[in-house]
Design a protein around this motif. Structure first.
Motif, PDB file in Angstrom:
ATOM      1  N   ARG A 183       7.726   5.972  -0.462  1.00  0.00           N
ATOM      2  CA  ARG A 183       6.503   5.687   0.255  1.00  0.00           C
ATOM      3  C   ARG A 183       6.826   5.523   1.743  1.00  0.00           C
ATOM      4  NH1 ARG A 183       1.473   2.700  -1.086  1.00  0.00           N
ATOM      5  NH2 ARG A 183       1.385   3.820  -3.037  1.00  0.00           N
ATOM      6  N   SER A 185       4.879   6.456   5.901  1.00  0.00           N
ATOM      7  CA  SER A 185       3.611   6.909   6.470  1.00  0.00           C
ATOM      8  C   SER A 185       3.731   7.193   7.955  1.00  0.00           C
ATOM      9  CB  SER A 185       2.506   5.892   6.211  1.00  0.00           C
ATOM     10  OG  SER A 185       1.252   6.457   6.557  1.00  0.00           O
ATOM     11  N   ALA A 245      -2.746  10.424   9.264  1.00  0.00           N
ATOM     12  CA  ALA A 245      -3.157   9.146   8.665  1.00  0.00           C
ATOM     13  C   ALA A 245      -4.249   8.475   9.492  1.00  0.00           C
ATOM     14  CB  ALA A 245      -1.950   8.227   8.535  1.00  0.00           C
ATOM     15  N   ASN A 281      -3.171   4.440   5.617  1.00  0.00           N
ATOM     16  CA  ASN A 281      -2.878   5.176   4.388  1.00  0.00           C
ATOM     17  C   ASN A 281      -1.379   5.353   4.255  1.00  0.00           C
ATOM     18  OD1 ASN A 281      -5.520   5.608   3.591  1.00  0.00           O
ATOM     19  ND2 ASN A 281      -5.658   7.631   4.532  1.00  0.00           N
ATOM     20  N   HIS A 282      -0.839   4.948   3.109  1.00  0.00           N
ATOM     21  CA  HIS A 282       0.550   5.260   2.819  1.00  0.00           C
ATOM     22  C   HIS A 282       0.610   6.700   2.301  1.00  0.00           C
ATOM     23  CE1 HIS A 282       1.926   0.787   2.385  1.00  0.00           C
ATOM     24  NE2 HIS A 282       1.354   1.047   3.540  1.00  0.00           N
ATOM     25  N   SER A 283       1.811   7.205   2.178  1.00  0.00           N
ATOM     26  CA  SER A 283       1.905   8.591   1.733  1.00  0.00           C
ATOM     27  C   SER A 283       3.254   8.864   1.068  1.00  0.00           C
ATOM     28  CB  SER A 283       1.706   9.525   2.929  1.00  0.00           C
ATOM     29  OG  SER A 283       1.306  10.805   2.471  1.00  0.00           O
ATOM     30  N   GLU A 285       4.777   8.940  -1.765  1.00  0.00           N
ATOM     31  CA  GLU A 285       5.518   8.398  -2.909  1.00  0.00           C
ATOM     32  C   GLU A 285       5.250   9.212  -4.165  1.00  0.00           C
ATOM     33  OE1 GLU A 285       4.745   4.325  -3.981  1.00  0.00           O
ATOM     34  OE2 GLU A 285       6.522   4.257  -5.249  1.00  0.00           O
ATOM     35  N   LEU A 311      -0.454   6.650  -6.010  1.00  0.00           N
ATOM     36  CA  LEU A 311      -1.451   6.673  -4.927  1.00  0.00           C
ATOM     37  C   LEU A 311      -1.854   5.279  -4.460  1.00  0.00           C
ATOM     38  CD1 LEU A 311      -3.839   9.612  -5.895  1.00  0.00           C
ATOM     39  CD2 LEU A 311      -1.763   9.653  -4.527  1.00  0.00           C
ATOM     40  N   GLY A 312      -1.324   4.235  -5.082  1.00  0.00           N
ATOM     41  CA  GLY A 312      -1.700   2.896  -4.655  1.00  0.00           C
ATOM     42  C   GLY A 312      -2.958   2.400  -5.368  1.00  0.00           C
ATOM     43  N   SER A 353      -3.330   5.550  -0.541  1.00  0.00           N
ATOM     44  CA  SER A 353      -2.616   6.562   0.236  1.00  0.00           C
ATOM     45  C   SER A 353      -3.496   7.713   0.679  1.00  0.00           C
ATOM     46  CB  SER A 353      -1.400   7.057  -0.542  1.00  0.00           C
ATOM     47  OG  SER A 353      -1.801   7.415  -1.841  1.00  0.00           O
TER      48      SER A 353
END
Ligand SMILES: Cc1cc2nc3c(=O)[nH]c(=O)nc-3n(C[C@H](O)[C@H](O)[C@H](O)COP(=O)(O)OP(=O)(O)OC[C@H]3O[C@@H](n4cnc5c(N)ncnc54)[C@H](O)[C@@H]3O)c2cc1C
Lengths: 770, 286
Positions: A183, A185, A245, A281-283, A285, A311-312, A353
């Motif tokens: 993970r 971002s 993001a 937004n994370h991304s 993972e 995706l969280g 995410s």
């Protein structure tokens, strides 16, 4: 003008510190907001008491979900997904349950940010912890308690193309490996921020700070609040980075404007870095389990992939687009017809995410390109050679992979993959020997081939206005987060209009100036924005020639544009300036349109041109090769990237310097993603990353000199300019090529399969079993 | 990330600073602010009064007198790093500083601030211990001197009492050659493991040695047994093997996501060997 290395006009103000970002804007009576966020990964809110906070002098309000309209829906997903994701959407403020550390619970509005933070400490919230779904593995375990009534899996889908099982049965060799991507971002140096101001009597809401897709976001806000689009203005100031993001529609994008309306005073919210880690937004993972087969002569016959993405806690505006792209594009630039993928988008109690530069592709390339190296190793074949034997050939274009993502077919419109591959390999000197390692240092070399989509739609707009002094303004529907549009778009218009590019200004991201805009994402501005500007310039040119023909008493085809003038080609002393034409074409001017005697009629509409362009859904494909030499210290696990070369066939480079900048910047960001960056959680769902002391960005010490080889051979066949996007190829192959170079240096068959590649993980590879 | 409210004073003498520090229960000095400002912003530190030491001229400066080098606590890390006197007198300090942060942080960050802060992964405490520095402390009762090894107590914990100020560091001339090595995630980051090595060889005999590990425990760890072996057996290849076998690997308590205790333990012998060899290699043969 097109093709010149024009210096970026915007850099002057950025380098002098004169950029005007959202935090530089202030309005009379403005108040500051602080977002009180959940410290709990998963909990029921039992009680909430803000009375002590409200008693503090200077605190205006402490708003919670109860202060939002009762009819408010969760934030919708704006792109097609695999199946219905509405059960997993996020409400702007938590209602009864919080599902990740950082989820907004309340908004404190006060005379200063510091005071709002003082007040936040006085808010008493009682939580009843709920069981935590720590990661995708837990989400997939049926024994794990459910976060949502439908469960912990957002969606599952797949493709089964060709005859995968037959291919494996007939293959000479098969390899298999699992890969995991951590993970991380986007870390724009300017964090997010908004100012919202509402003129109640005129019903006009103005919001500064939106970016990326301001028109889309304005429509979303209007819909959620039951307002009219025309009652809302979104305005993009200078923006210090997005990388995909920033600029999505986040919870703050609804509640900051709404509470400004409610309070009756402008509200400014500036995200701080600590918030950014928890709320952007994370991304990335995900894990890939990959099986691949090949014939003795190195023809890859099948890929079989199991992809699981985490995706969280919620589905945001991007839905499942990241694993969707990864699943659709996994086969990469290779002519492979037997492809199977089973994809799962899992939910966990972590930040939701979205996309990050080269979404899904950075990840897929990391897995695929290592598997390709494994095939080569098993065959005893040179790693460039195996790629050479499998690249899609020019006469196989357009190539339809057979998959689709967000309703777009995965289609490569054009390209000479082998051509660029050979040019890159020889430029780098692939077969020149590596310098020997000294002492514990071992050297390795890696190569990666990849293809990126670019120029996704659906549309773009451009308007060009020439004023009566001969200055030009470009209004673009593309938004700008620092990429260089203010330089590049004028180059395109200047080429057509024969006006010096520095007589242009570019306006963008403001819904009050620009009626429709597509925005900036998916390497699209050069493709869609520049082509729209190009056609708008052609419209201006046509208008100018028509007017000049009348003014000069000449035929249009005798005329030409030259340095701000329309000249008679055969006799350049006969000319009119564009400034003159603009004056003549000013509405109300009587020269070419005399006043009517008895009935109103159409007038001039200025020396202007306006264009709306519709994109082809699959965009235009960009091929790229990455090569790198690394030195691995086998005593300490320290890695040095010694040489790096990235190439891309962009069809046409409007400004080669900007293209190279995109490639080099992408590589730098990719080095961060490969070696350093991680949004880490403990097993209880607590975010461990709170500052740049934990989230490590690459610095100049970690980055070698990067060679960018920009090639303009394979013009895009789907747009006038023949351009392809260059924003994502730079980052897309970095983890893959470094991993391949490390495996080469080790020479033991060990491979880095888990990102980021810390000294500890690398030393584990050197000393297996320790 | 805004600090909790605090008062602020900027005295110009140590006496006034001590008075101010004594007048408030939660008063705290601020030097370069490179560690304290982030702590304030995260509200990890909540002093009621900040006493700014930056306007006190007597706290800055590098001076060599009678074989003793005195570095004012407020001397910027960048100044020390660039100082020829320091390079001659205590090269290990310069070698350590090369690993501390970056030009902008060193331009503000002070020598005293880093020592007073006592981050377990900071480089300077190890260097101070390896150099046998003396920490000069001023308090309401006057000045006192503490050996570096006694000054550093634990993580963010030193012999400084509330209300006291570190005013200077005193270093006698460095005995022998030295090296400072570390493994960190990036150049300029705190070390995962740091090693300060100092070896004094005379007539083929090792007359003094210091080997100090950082980043592995609550405070820097002096490798007493390894030092003893060096002194007894000399800095020979065989002795170095024995040294590496005698390292206090059990002292490793730091165990984090970014580097496990096991990783730190396996780095220690490797770094120690390299540090001793690098120090010996730097020996100029007359
Ligand atoms: C990006 C970055 C990277 C860094 N990398 C490293 C690194 O690699 N290695 C490393 O060691 N450090 C690193 N640091 C920390 C840096 O070295 C700090 O400068 C140092 O830790 C503190 O020094 P200062 O003068 O800034 O003290 P301040 O931050 O002002 O104070 C730190 C603490 O010491 C106290 N204090 C300061 N001076 C005195 C005094 N004279 N008497 C009594 N108490 C005092 C303060 O009250 C406070 O508690 C880094 C910092 C940053 C921002």
């Amino acid at each position: 003008m097109i093709g010149q290395r024009v210096l970026r006009v915007e850099d002057k103000r950025f380098l002098r510190g004169e950029g005007r970002y959202v935090a530089d804007i202030a309005l009379p009576f403005m108040r500051e907001a602080y977002v009180l966020r959940s410290p709990q990964p998963h909990a029921r809110i039992v009680s909430f008491d803000a009375s002590a906070a409200l008693a503090l002098e200077g605190v205006d309000a402490v708003y919670t979900a109860a202060d939002l309209p009762a009819s408010l829906t969760p934030i919708p997903c704006r792109i097609p997904t695999h199946g219905d994701m509405t059960p997993f959407l996020q409400y702007p403020l938590a209602r009864d349950v919080v599902r990740f550390v950082g989820e907004p619970i309340a908004v404190i509005v006060a005379s200063s940010r510091a005071l709002a933070e003082d007040a936040a400490e006085l808010v008493a919230i009682e939580f009843e912890p709920l069981p935590v779904v720590a990661d995708a593995k837990a989400a997939l375990d049926p024994a794990t308690p459910k976060m949502y009534p439908p469960g912990n899996i957002a969606t599952q889908w797949g493709f089964d193309l060709g005859k995968v099982d037959d291919a494996f049965a007939q293959a000479d060799i098969v390899v298999e490996k699992s890969f995991s991507i951590q993970r991380h971002s986007a870390m724009p140096l300017e964090t997010r921020g908004l100012i919202a101001s509402y003129d109640k009597a005129r019903s006009y809401l103005e919001v500064w700070g939106p970016t990326k897709v301001p028109h889309t976001n304005r429509a979303m806000l209007a819909r959620m609040l039951g307002m009219r689009d025309g009652d809302i203005r979104f305005a993009e100031p200078d923006v210090g980075g997005s990388f995909g993001a920033r600029g999505e529609f986040y919870p703050e994008d609804i509640f900051i404007p709404y509470f400004a309306i409610k309070l009756g005073k402008p509200i400014r919210w500036i995200e701080d870095r600590q918030e950014h880690f928890a709320s952007i937004n994370h991304s990335r993972e995900c894990t890939f389990q990959v099986k691949a087969s090949a014939t003795k002569d190195g023809r890859i016959t099948a890929f079989d992939v199991v992809l699981v993405a985490d995706l969280g806690a919620y589905i945001r505006t991007h839905g499942d687009v990241v694993p969707s792209h990864a699943a659709a594009s996994f086969p990469g630039p290779y002519a492979i017809r037997n492809y199977r993928v089973a994809a799962t988008a899992a939910l966990s109690n972590k930040t939701p995410s979205g996309t990050l530069r080269a979404p899904g592709m950075f990840e897929a390339n990391f897995a695929r390109e290592q598997i390709v190296d494994m095939l080569a190793e098993k065959l005893g074949m040179d790693r460039a050679e195996i790629r050479r034997r499998n690249l899609i050939k020019p006469d196989e274009m357009p190539w339809y992979v057979g998959t689709q993502s967000v309703n777009r077919p995965t289609l490569f419109d054009s390209g000479d993959f082998p051509g660029l591959f050979e040019e890159s390999v020889s430029r780098f000197g692939w077969s020149t020997p590596l310098p020997k390692g000294e002492g514990p240092v071992r050297r390795g070399r890696g190569i990666v081939a990849l293809v990126e989509p670019s120029g996704f739609g659906p549309f773009e707009s451009a308007r060009i206005e020439i004023d009566p002094a001969g200055f030009a303004t470009i209004f673009t529907g593309a938004s700008n987060q620092g990429q260089g549009h203010e330089t590049m778009l004028p180059q395109v218009a200047a080429e057509v209009l024969g006006i010096a590019h520095d007589r242009f200004r570019v306006r963008h991201g403001d819904t009050a100036m620009i009626p429709y805009g597509g925005g900036s994402y998916a390497s699209r501005t050069a493709v869609m924005g520049a082509n729209a500007v190009h056609r708008a310039a052609l419209a201006v040119k046509a208008k100018a020639l028509a007017a000049a023909a009348q003014m000069l008493q000449a035929k249009e085809d005798e005329l030409a544009l030259d340095d701000g003038k329309v000249i008679v080609a055969a006799n350049p002393s006969r000319f009119v300036t564009l400034a003159h034409i603009a004056r003549v074409l000013t509405p109300g001017n009587a020269e070419l349109v005399p006043a009517p005697k008895d009935f109103i009629k159409d007038d001039h509409d200025g020396l202007t041109g306006e264009v709306f362009l519709r994109a082809i859904p699959s965009g235009t494909a960009v091929f790229s090769v990455h090569m790198a030499d690394i030195a691995l210290d086998t005593g300490t696990g320290e890695l040095k990237v010694e040489r790096y070369c990235v190439s891309g066939d962009v069809g046409r480079a409007i400004n080669p310097m900007i293209v190279e900048g995109q490639l080099v910047g992408g590589v730098v960001q990719g080095i961060g993603g490969a070696l350093l960056e991680e949004l880490a959680y403990d097993e209880d769902g607590n975010l461990q990353t709170g500052s740049f002391a934990d989230y490590l960005l690459p610095s100049s010490h970690e980055v070698p000199r990067i060679e960018a080889l920009v090639v303009e051979k394979a013009k895009s066949i789907s747009n006038d300019l023949g351009v392809k996007g260059c924003g994502e190829i730079g980052i897309s192959g970095v983890a893959a090529v470094l991993a391949n170079a490390i495996a080469h240096a080790l020479g033991t068959g060990a491979r880095p399969t888990k990102l980021p590649l810390t000294t500890e993980r690398l030393l584990d590879l050197v000393e297996p079993g320790s | 990330m805004k600090p909790a409210p605090f008062d602020y004073e900027a005295p110009t003498t140590v006496a006034d600073a001590l008075k101010l520090l004594g007048s408030h229960e939660d008063a705290r000095p601020i030097a370069g602010g490179q560690s304290l400002v982030p702590m304030l912003a995260f509200r990890l530190a909540r002093p009621s009064l900040l006493v700014d030491l930056n306007r006190i001229p007597s706290l800055s400066g590098i001076e060599e007198k009678g074989g003793v080098l005195r570095i004012g606590a407020m001397t910027r890390q960048a100044k020390v790093l660039a100082s020829d006197v320091v390079k001659r007198h205590a090269p290990l300090l310069v070698q350590a500083l090369e690993n501390v942060g970056h030009p902008p942080t060193r331009a503000r960050g002070t020598i005293g601030g880093s020592c007073a802060h006592a981050d377990p992964a900071a480089e300077l405490p190890s260097a101070m211990i390896a150099l046998d520095a003396t920490m000069v402390i001023a308090g309401s009762g006057g000045e006192r001197r503490v050996r570096a090894d006694d000054f550093f107590i634990g993580a963010f914990e030193t012999a400084l009492q509330p209300g006291e100020i570190l005013v200077a560091l005193e270093l006698s001339k460095q005995q022998g050659v030295s090296a400072f090595l570390e493994v960190s995630a990036r150049k300029g980051d705190f070390g995962i493991v740091t090693v300060a090595a100092r070896v004094a060889v005379k007539d083929g005999r090792c007359i003094d040695a210091a080997l100090v590990l950082g980043g592995i425990a609550e405070r820097s760890v002096r490798c007493a047994e390894a030092e003893r072996i060096l002194k007894e057996q000399g800095a020979t290849p065989k002795a170095i093997d024995a040294v590496l076998a005698a390292l206090p690997l059990d002292a490793v308590t730091m165990d984090s996501r970014s580097a496990s205790a096991a990783h730190r333990r396996r780095l220690i012998p490797e770094l120690c060997r390299r540090a001793i060899e690098a120090a010996l290699a730097s020996q100029v043969t007359p």
